[in-house]
Design a protein around this motif. Structure first.
Motif, short mmCIF file in Angstrom:
data_model
loop_
_atom_site.label_atom_id
_atom_site.label_comp_id
_atom_site.label_asym_id
_atom_site.label_seq_id
_atom_site.Cartn_x
_atom_site.Cartn_y
_atom_site.Cartn_z
N LYS A 2 35.72 -8.34 49.24
CA LYS A 2 35.45 -7.51 47.68
C LYS A 2 37.02 -7.39 47.26
CE LYS A 2 33.84 -3.28 45.96
NZ LYS A 2 33.39 -2.00 46.27
N GLN A 3 37.98 -6.72 48.00
CA GLN A 3 39.31 -6.54 47.50
C GLN A 3 40.02 -7.82 46.90
OE1 GLN A 3 42.13 -4.96 50.58
NE2 GLN A 3 43.49 -4.53 48.76
N HIS A 4 39.89 -8.96 47.48
CA HIS A 4 40.21 -9.98 46.98
C HIS A 4 39.74 -10.48 45.73
CE1 HIS A 4 41.60 -14.72 47.75
NE2 HIS A 4 42.60 -14.09 47.17
N LEU A 5 38.34 -10.61 45.72
CA LEU A 5 37.71 -10.98 44.59
C LEU A 5 38.34 -9.97 43.14
CD1 LEU A 5 35.49 -12.49 43.00
CD2 LEU A 5 33.99 -10.73 43.77
N CYS A 6 38.35 -8.72 43.51
CA CYS A 6 38.62 -7.50 42.51
C CYS A 6 40.07 -7.77 42.10
CB CYS A 6 38.70 -6.19 42.96
SG CYS A 6 37.18 -5.54 43.15
N SER A 7 40.90 -8.26 42.93
CA SER A 7 42.47 -8.62 42.51
C SER A 7 42.60 -10.07 41.84
CB SER A 7 43.32 -8.92 43.65
OG SER A 7 43.13 -9.86 44.53
N LEU A 8 41.49 -11.00 42.29
CA LEU A 8 41.52 -12.21 41.47
C LEU A 8 41.07 -11.86 39.83
CD1 LEU A 8 41.74 -15.32 41.63
CD2 LEU A 8 39.36 -15.41 42.34
N LEU A 9 39.97 -11.19 39.79
CA LEU A 9 39.33 -10.94 38.40
C LEU A 9 40.28 -10.20 37.52
CD1 LEU A 9 35.92 -9.63 39.36
CD2 LEU A 9 36.32 -11.69 38.24
N GLU A 10 41.24 -9.25 38.26
CA GLU A 10 42.30 -8.46 37.34
C GLU A 10 43.41 -9.50 36.85
OE1 GLU A 10 43.99 -4.98 35.92
OE2 GLU A 10 42.09 -5.21 36.94
N GLU A 11 43.55 -10.71 37.81
CA GLU A 11 44.43 -11.57 37.03
C GLU A 11 44.00 -12.07 35.92
OE1 GLU A 11 45.59 -14.63 39.80
OE2 GLU A 11 45.57 -13.34 41.84
N LYS A 13 41.93 -10.44 33.58
CA LYS A 13 41.77 -9.57 32.60
C LYS A 13 42.45 -9.73 31.33
CE LYS A 13 41.11 -4.56 32.55
NZ LYS A 13 41.61 -3.25 33.14
N GLY A 14 41.83 -9.67 30.18
CA GLY A 14 42.40 -9.82 29.15
C GLY A 14 42.59 -11.27 28.35
N GLN A 15 42.20 -12.27 29.18
CA GLN A 15 42.22 -13.51 28.66
C GLN A 15 40.92 -13.84 27.98
OE1 GLN A 15 43.08 -16.57 32.02
NE2 GLN A 15 45.06 -15.40 32.47
N ALA A 16 41.17 -14.47 26.95
CA ALA A 16 40.18 -14.78 26.07
C ALA A 16 39.59 -16.25 26.62
CB ALA A 16 40.78 -14.95 24.59
N GLY A 17 38.17 -16.30 26.22
CA GLY A 17 37.51 -17.52 26.53
C GLY A 17 36.91 -17.55 27.99
N TYR A 18 36.26 -18.65 28.18
CA TYR A 18 35.56 -18.70 29.48
C TYR A 18 36.30 -19.29 30.41
CZ TYR A 18 32.01 -20.69 32.85
OH TYR A 18 31.51 -20.87 33.98
N ILE A 19 36.41 -18.61 31.65
CA ILE A 19 37.46 -19.17 32.69
C ILE A 19 36.42 -19.51 33.94
CG2 ILE A 19 39.09 -18.30 34.48
CD1 ILE A 19 39.95 -16.34 32.34
#
Length: 113
Positions: A2-11, A13-19
């Protein structure tokens, strides 16, 4: 995980478009569990909980061997990557909830994909 997933999502954050990010390619434990669950879906003999434990231990042994090679080569970047992968797997071996979850998945015979 969970912690790794949250930090990946944080990376992202704020980027436009589909990733599109495959978490199984970013997290050693997620990748190993995905492979194991695919075997369980297919009804393979190697999909038992005890086989997963052996697979987990074999992956850790393999990564330790590769780490030793990276160390001999003096490749600090590779060593750091391997340390992170080993850390992710070692956390799983200490987690009772993870053990219980894997056991329930086998017993329930649910489809995971």
């Amino acid at each position: 995980m969970k912690q790794h997933l949250c930090s990946l999502l944080e990376e992202f954050k704020g980027q436009a478009g589909y990733i599109n990010v495959e978490f199984t390619a970013c997290n050693e434990l997620a990748g190993l569990m995905y492979e194991w669950l695919q075997n369980a879906d297919r009804g393979c003999e190697s999909a038992s909980y005890h086989d997963f434990q052996r697979t987990l231990e074999a992956r850790i042994d393999h990564l330790l061997d590769v780490y030793q090679y990276a160390k001999v080569q003096g490749d600090q970047v590779w060593m750091d990557e391997l340390k992170e992968r080993l850390r992710q797997l070692s956390m799983a071996t200490k987690s009772f909830n993870f053990t219980e979850l894997c056991h329930k998945m086998i017993l329930s015979n649910e489809k995971f994909s």
